[in-house]
Design a protein around this motif. Structure first.
Motif, short mmCIF file in Angstrom:
data_model
loop_
_atom_site.label_atom_id
_atom_site.label_comp_id
_atom_site.label_asym_id
_atom_site.label_seq_id
_atom_site.Cartn_x
_atom_site.Cartn_y
_atom_site.Cartn_z
N ALA A 1 0.83 -1.22 0.00
CA ALA A 1 0.00 0.00 0.00
C ALA A 1 0.86 1.26 0.00
O ALA A 1 0.59 2.19 -0.77
CB ALA A 1 -0.95 0.00 1.19
N SER A 2 1.89 1.30 0.83
CA SER A 2 2.71 2.52 0.87
C SER A 2 3.52 2.69 -0.42
O SER A 2 3.75 3.81 -0.86
CB SER A 2 3.63 2.54 2.10
N ILE A 3 3.92 1.60 -1.05
CA ILE A 3 4.65 1.67 -2.31
C ILE A 3 3.75 2.23 -3.42
O ILE A 3 4.21 2.99 -4.28
CB ILE A 3 5.19 0.28 -2.70
N LEU A 4 2.49 1.89 -3.39
CA LEU A 4 1.56 2.30 -4.45
C LEU A 4 1.00 3.71 -4.28
O LEU A 4 0.45 4.27 -5.22
CB LEU A 4 0.39 1.30 -4.51
N LEU A 5 1.13 4.29 -3.09
CA LEU A 5 0.48 5.58 -2.82
C LEU A 5 0.79 6.68 -3.84
O LEU A 5 -0.12 7.34 -4.34
CB LEU A 5 0.87 6.10 -1.43
N ALA A 6 2.05 6.91 -4.13
CA ALA A 6 2.42 8.05 -4.98
C ALA A 6 1.88 7.90 -6.39
O ALA A 6 1.29 8.84 -6.94
CB ALA A 6 3.94 8.23 -5.01
N ILE A 7 2.03 6.72 -6.98
CA ILE A 7 1.56 6.57 -8.36
C ILE A 7 0.04 6.51 -8.41
O ILE A 7 -0.58 6.98 -9.38
CB ILE A 7 2.23 5.39 -9.09
N GLU A 8 -0.59 5.97 -7.38
CA GLU A 8 -2.06 6.01 -7.34
C GLU A 8 -2.56 7.44 -7.27
O GLU A 8 -3.51 7.82 -7.97
CB GLU A 8 -2.59 5.20 -6.16
N ALA A 9 -1.94 8.24 -6.42
CA ALA A 9 -2.34 9.65 -6.29
C ALA A 9 -2.09 10.41 -7.59
O ALA A 9 -2.92 11.20 -8.02
CB ALA A 9 -1.60 10.30 -5.13
N ALA A 10 -0.95 10.16 -8.23
CA ALA A 10 -0.63 10.85 -9.48
C ALA A 10 -1.60 10.47 -10.59
O ALA A 10 -2.06 11.33 -11.34
CB ALA A 10 0.81 10.56 -9.90
N ALA A 11 -1.90 9.18 -10.71
CA ALA A 11 -2.84 8.73 -11.75
C ALA A 11 -4.22 9.34 -11.53
O ALA A 11 -4.87 9.80 -12.48
CB ALA A 11 -2.90 7.21 -11.77
N GLU A 12 -4.67 9.36 -10.28
CA GLU A 12 -5.98 9.93 -9.97
C GLU A 12 -6.00 11.44 -10.23
O GLU A 12 -6.95 11.97 -10.82
CB GLU A 12 -6.37 9.64 -8.52
N ALA A 13 -4.95 12.13 -9.80
CA ALA A 13 -4.88 13.58 -10.02
C ALA A 13 -4.85 13.92 -11.51
O ALA A 13 -5.53 14.85 -11.96
CB ALA A 13 -3.66 14.17 -9.32
#
Length: 149
Positions: A127-139
């Motif tokens: 979960a912590s590894i995925l946070l940044a790219i998940e946030a970037a893709a959503e943004a």
């Protein structure tokens, strides 16, 4: 987790990446902002970005995470400028598949996520590894939707 497992997981390269995250901070007037939090460990990432001609033109990230999450944010930060929302979504999906489904290393420009391959065996770290790219893709998706509205 044994000491040798920790040493393998927190390699020198991961620690180098964690110490040098590109695009740290916040944008004064982003087109979109997304904050993601991992309930398991409490890591948080906030991403601000703006698009120009359908591609990420300006990007900033506020990262409060473990070394693995920081390393993932560093890899993202090195690759994010110039990416389309679809490319970010594909990078997110490829990283998720690498971690959770024993998928291959994501293709360029996200192949830097290969450094996180040892974390595949530690589901509580995904979960912590995925946070940044998940946030970037959503943004990026939100910014694109806002422009077309």
């Amino acid at each position: 987790m044994s000491d040798s497992d920790l040493i393998k997981l927190y390699s020198g390269r991961i620690l180098e990446l964690a110490a040098d995250i590109p695009h740290l901070g916040r944008l004064p007037q982003p087109a979109a902002s997304v904050r993601k939090r991992s309930p398991l460990c409490g890591s948080t990432v906030t991403v601000d970005l703006s698009l120009a001609d359908g591609r990420v033109a300006d990007f900033a990230q506020d990262v409060k995470s473990c070394a693995l999450g920081q390393a993932a944010a560093a890899v993202l930060g090195a690759a994010v400028i110039g990416r389309t929302p679809a490319e970010l979504a594909a990078g997110r999906d490829a990283l998720k598949a690498m971690l959770k489904e024993n998928g291959p290393i994501p293709p360029a420009p996200f192949d830097g996520f290969a450094v996180l391959l040892p974390a595949r065996d530690y589901k509580n770290r995904h979960a912590s590894i995925l946070l940044a790219i998940e946030a970037a893709a959503e943004a990026a998706g939100n910014a694109a939707a806002e422009k077309s509205a």
